[in-house]
Design a protein around this motif. Structure first.
Motif, mmCIF file in Angstrom:
data_model
loop_
_atom_site.group_PDB
_atom_site.id
_atom_site.type_symbol
_atom_site.label_atom_id
_atom_site.label_comp_id
_atom_site.label_asym_id
_atom_site.label_seq_id
_atom_site.Cartn_x
_atom_site.Cartn_y
_atom_site.Cartn_z
ATOM 1 N N VAL A 1 23.372 106.381 24.658
ATOM 2 C CA VAL A 1 23.907 107.679 24.268
ATOM 3 C C VAL A 1 25.393 107.731 24.599
ATOM 4 C CG1 VAL A 1 23.670 110.174 24.473
ATOM 5 C CG2 VAL A 1 21.677 108.703 24.835
ATOM 6 N N ASP A 2 26.219 107.888 23.590
ATOM 7 C CA ASP A 2 27.656 108.058 23.787
ATOM 8 C C ASP A 2 27.950 109.552 23.688
ATOM 9 O OD1 ASP A 2 30.408 108.177 23.700
ATOM 10 O OD2 ASP A 2 30.630 106.411 22.417
ATOM 11 N N LEU A 3 27.897 110.239 24.837
ATOM 12 C CA LEU A 3 28.046 111.695 24.828
ATOM 13 C C LEU A 3 29.383 112.130 24.238
ATOM 14 C CD1 LEU A 3 26.512 112.843 28.244
ATOM 15 C CD2 LEU A 3 25.561 113.124 25.955
ATOM 16 N N ALA A 4 30.437 111.383 24.529
ATOM 17 C CA ALA A 4 31.751 111.757 24.011
ATOM 18 C C ALA A 4 31.753 111.731 22.489
ATOM 19 C CB ALA A 4 32.822 110.824 24.563
ATOM 20 N N ALA A 5 31.231 110.642 21.906
ATOM 21 C CA ALA A 5 31.201 110.522 20.449
ATOM 22 C C ALA A 5 30.293 111.576 19.831
ATOM 23 C CB ALA A 5 30.735 109.119 20.058
ATOM 24 N N VAL A 6 29.160 111.837 20.477
ATOM 25 C CA VAL A 6 28.235 112.855 19.969
ATOM 26 C C VAL A 6 28.908 114.221 19.943
ATOM 27 C CG1 VAL A 6 26.134 114.153 20.492
ATOM 28 C CG2 VAL A 6 26.109 111.658 20.582
ATOM 29 N N ASN A 7 29.603 114.569 21.014
ATOM 30 C CA ASN A 7 30.214 115.893 21.083
ATOM 31 C C ASN A 7 31.407 116.032 20.148
ATOM 32 O OD1 ASN A 7 28.533 117.369 22.873
ATOM 33 N ND2 ASN A 7 29.300 116.136 24.566
ATOM 34 N N THR B 1 31.425 118.909 17.415
ATOM 35 C CA THR B 1 32.556 119.836 17.361
ATOM 36 C C THR B 1 33.310 119.722 16.046
ATOM 37 O OG1 THR B 1 32.797 119.651 19.762
ATOM 38 C CG2 THR B 1 34.661 120.570 18.554
ATOM 39 N N GLY B 2 33.413 118.496 15.534
ATOM 40 C CA GLY B 2 34.183 118.253 14.316
ATOM 41 C C GLY B 2 35.556 117.721 14.670
ATOM 42 N N GLU B 3 36.000 116.686 13.977
ATOM 43 C CA GLU B 3 37.265 116.041 14.321
ATOM 44 C C GLU B 3 38.449 116.994 14.196
ATOM 45 O OE1 GLU B 3 37.829 112.408 12.260
ATOM 46 O OE2 GLU B 3 36.033 111.447 13.069
ATOM 47 N N GLU B 4 38.432 117.871 13.190
ATOM 48 C CA GLU B 4 39.545 118.807 13.023
ATOM 49 C C GLU B 4 39.618 119.777 14.195
ATOM 50 O OE1 GLU B 4 39.445 120.780 9.302
ATOM 51 O OE2 GLU B 4 39.684 118.945 8.111
ATOM 52 N N LEU C 1 47.164 111.061 28.127
ATOM 53 C CA LEU C 1 46.270 110.342 29.032
ATOM 54 C C LEU C 1 44.848 110.297 28.472
ATOM 55 C CD1 LEU C 1 47.408 111.681 32.530
ATOM 56 C CD2 LEU C 1 47.548 109.306 31.746
ATOM 57 N N LEU C 2 44.345 111.446 28.015
ATOM 58 C CA LEU C 2 42.972 111.506 27.514
ATOM 59 C C LEU C 2 42.807 110.691 26.239
ATOM 60 C CD1 LEU C 2 42.062 115.273 28.104
ATOM 61 C CD2 LEU C 2 41.590 113.300 29.566
ATOM 62 N N LEU C 3 43.777 110.790 25.337
ATOM 63 C CA LEU C 3 43.684 110.023 24.096
ATOM 64 C C LEU C 3 43.816 108.531 24.362
ATOM 65 C CD1 LEU C 3 45.781 112.238 21.636
ATOM 66 C CD2 LEU C 3 43.299 111.943 21.705
ATOM 67 N N GLY C 4 44.682 108.170 25.313
ATOM 68 C CA GLY C 4 44.852 106.762 25.644
ATOM 69 C C GLY C 4 43.591 106.136 26.204
ATOM 70 N N GLY C 5 42.784 106.952 26.878
ATOM 71 C CA GLY C 5 41.532 106.449 27.438
ATOM 72 C C GLY C 5 40.322 106.776 26.595
ATOM 73 N N ASP C 6 40.546 107.324 25.376
ATOM 74 C CA ASP C 6 39.437 107.747 24.507
ATOM 75 C C ASP C 6 38.468 108.655 25.261
ATOM 76 O OD1 ASP C 6 40.270 106.483 22.191
ATOM 77 O OD2 ASP C 6 39.281 104.600 22.702
ATOM 78 N N LEU C 7 39.016 109.563 26.043
ATOM 79 C CA LEU C 7 38.192 110.433 26.882
ATOM 80 C C LEU C 7 37.982 111.782 26.190
ATOM 81 C CD1 LEU C 7 39.740 109.630 30.370
ATOM 82 C CD2 LEU C 7 37.608 108.791 29.395
ATOM 83 N N TYR C 8 36.964 111.831 25.345
ATOM 84 C CA TYR C 8 36.653 113.062 24.628
ATOM 85 C C TYR C 8 35.554 113.861 25.329
ATOM 86 C CZ TYR C 8 39.372 110.996 20.851
ATOM 87 O OH TYR C 8 40.389 110.441 20.105
ATOM 88 N N GLU C 9 35.083 113.355 26.469
ATOM 89 C CA GLU C 9 34.010 114.048 27.182
ATOM 90 C C GLU C 9 34.399 115.465 27.586
ATOM 91 O OE1 GLU C 9 35.102 111.035 27.815
ATOM 92 O OE2 GLU C 9 33.527 109.677 28.534
ATOM 93 N N PHE C 10 35.704 115.685 27.761
ATOM 94 C CA PHE C 10 36.154 116.972 28.275
ATOM 95 C C PHE C 10 36.490 117.970 27.171
ATOM 96 C CE2 PHE C 10 37.051 113.795 31.512
ATOM 97 C CZ PHE C 10 36.468 114.379 32.625
ATOM 98 N N THR C 11 36.276 117.586 25.913
ATOM 99 C CA THR C 11 36.590 118.490 24.811
ATOM 100 C C THR C 11 35.832 119.809 24.898
ATOM 101 O OG1 THR C 11 37.101 116.610 23.365
ATOM 102 C CG2 THR C 11 36.683 118.727 22.306
ATOM 103 N N PRO C 12 34.509 119.810 25.168
ATOM 104 C CA PRO C 12 33.811 121.103 25.294
ATOM 105 C C PRO C 12 34.378 121.973 26.412
ATOM 106 C CG PRO C 12 32.224 119.323 24.995
ATOM 107 C CD PRO C 12 33.560 118.678 25.240
ATOM 108 N N LEU C 13 34.745 121.355 27.540
ATOM 109 C CA LEU C 13 35.337 122.108 28.642
ATOM 110 C C LEU C 13 36.659 122.727 28.214
ATOM 111 C CD1 LEU C 13 35.725 122.925 31.653
ATOM 112 C CD2 LEU C 13 36.736 120.650 32.001
#
Length: 341
Positions: free
Chosen positions: A160-166, A170-173, A189-201
């Motif tokens: 399960v890739d939670l970041a990719a799922v979320n 959410t939608g890329e736009e 920093l977040l984009l450089g690390g592909d850290l999308y886990e925090f998008t919902p927060l």
């Protein structure tokens, strides 16, 4: 909250836990469940693949339906049966169970209570997921003698890739819009690390709304982050992201350490050599991260934006103790993009 379970005999159980807005329609709920499972065709099940390059080669879901029993009455929602625009709260309620049938495969969905939300809480977020193999079935598909023998019939992944799922939920736009409201240094920093886990927060923090902080507090926090080295500034940003979850000290420390490790920083980046059981290439501990961002930590503590733990009868601290609402406004102020202008 909604729990989804999909079982393939001889293979195992695919499970997901989602936080969903009860106002979502049945169709939107089904799409969220399928996206969380990474079900082929889930992304285009509502709007089709019009305008998408190579649409003729994309997988498609032929039929789906949701069967739900409420008040001793079975209702079936599908394109040819009950209205798929029915809100989730009406179709399943707070503690209902339904059977989702997708091209002959079944997914059991169960609602488990309700959580407070506001206008900026994401409509759909995947909170957790996992896979449990059946009985004697080995967890490693390479253990099977026949290649593909244990693959899911439609190709669902076990991991399960939670970041990719979320991001998909959410939608890329929308994700791009959320990140656009974020301080550029932290965004990089977040984009450089592909850290999308925090998008919902970040979405829930509503960074587009001006933060309500006093002038004295504003003057102090405008100096954040106070560090000058890349690792020190990353440590400061990691701390404020962790603090914005409004968790206790232990949880905030765990989030901080996880974020710094995901960004790729090690003890060597902080000039720390091998010590005891820790090598120079090991991740930084929460204590080491706090030490790296000591000056920024002082700014946070001065305003009462750091975690304060203690009872009402405890000794009064030398730094102010702020309410969760006030702390949230300070974190919003720190994270907003306009400060960098």
């Amino acid at each position: 909250m909604l729990l989804a379970e999909h079982h393939v005999p001889g293979l195992g159980w695919f499970t997901r836990a989602l936080g969903l807005n009860g106002a979502l329609s049945v169709a939107e709920t089904v799409r969220a469940v399928l996206l969380s499972l990474d079900w082929p065709g889930g992304a285009t099940m509502l709007n089709g693949a019009d305008g998408i390059e190579g649409a003729d080669r994309l997988p498609a879901i032929t039929t789906w339906s949701l069967q739900a029993r409420r008040n001793d009455r079975l209702r079936v929602y599908s394109r040819t049966a009950g209205p798929i625009g029915t809100p989730l709260r009406e179709a399943l309620g707070r503690d209902g169970t339904g059977i989702l049938v997708v091209d002959g495969y079944t997914v059991t969905v169960t609602t488990a209570g309700a959580m407070p939300r506001d206008d900026h809480t994401p409509d759909a977020v995947c909170l957790a997921g996992g896979f449990a193999p059946d009985g004697d079935a080995p967890a490693d598909p390479e253990s099977f003698p026949v290649p593909g023998m244990v693959d899911h019939p439609v190709g669902l992944p076990r991991d399960v890739d939670l970041a990719a799922v979320n991001v998909a939920l959410t939608g890329e736009e929308t994700v791009a819009e959320i990140l656009g409201e974020l301080n550029p240094e932290l965004r990089a920093l977040l984009l450089g690390g592909d850290l999308y886990e925090f998008t919902p927060l970040l979405q829930a923090l509503d960074l587009g709304r001006p933060a309500q902080v006093g002038e004295a507090t504003r003057r102090v926090l405008e100096n954040f982050p106070a560090e000058t080295t890349p690792v020190g500034r990353a440590a400061a940003w990691s701390r404020v992201v962790a603090l914005s979850t409004l968790s206790d000290r232990e949880t905030a420390d765990e989030v901080t350490a996880m974020l710094m490790a995901a960004l790729g920083f090690t003890r060597a980046d902080a000039g720390l050599g091998a010590s005891g059981d820790h090598g120079s290439c090991d991740p930084l501990s929460a204590e080491e991260i706090r030490d790296l961002s000591r000056d920024s930590g002082l700014l946070l503590a001065t305003c009462g934006a750091d975690v304060w733990e203690g009872t009402a009868s405890a000794v009064i601290p030398l730094v102010p103790k702020c309410s969760l609402v006030d702390r949230l406004e300070m974190y919003r102020f720190l994270l907003q993009a306009w400060r960098a202008g």
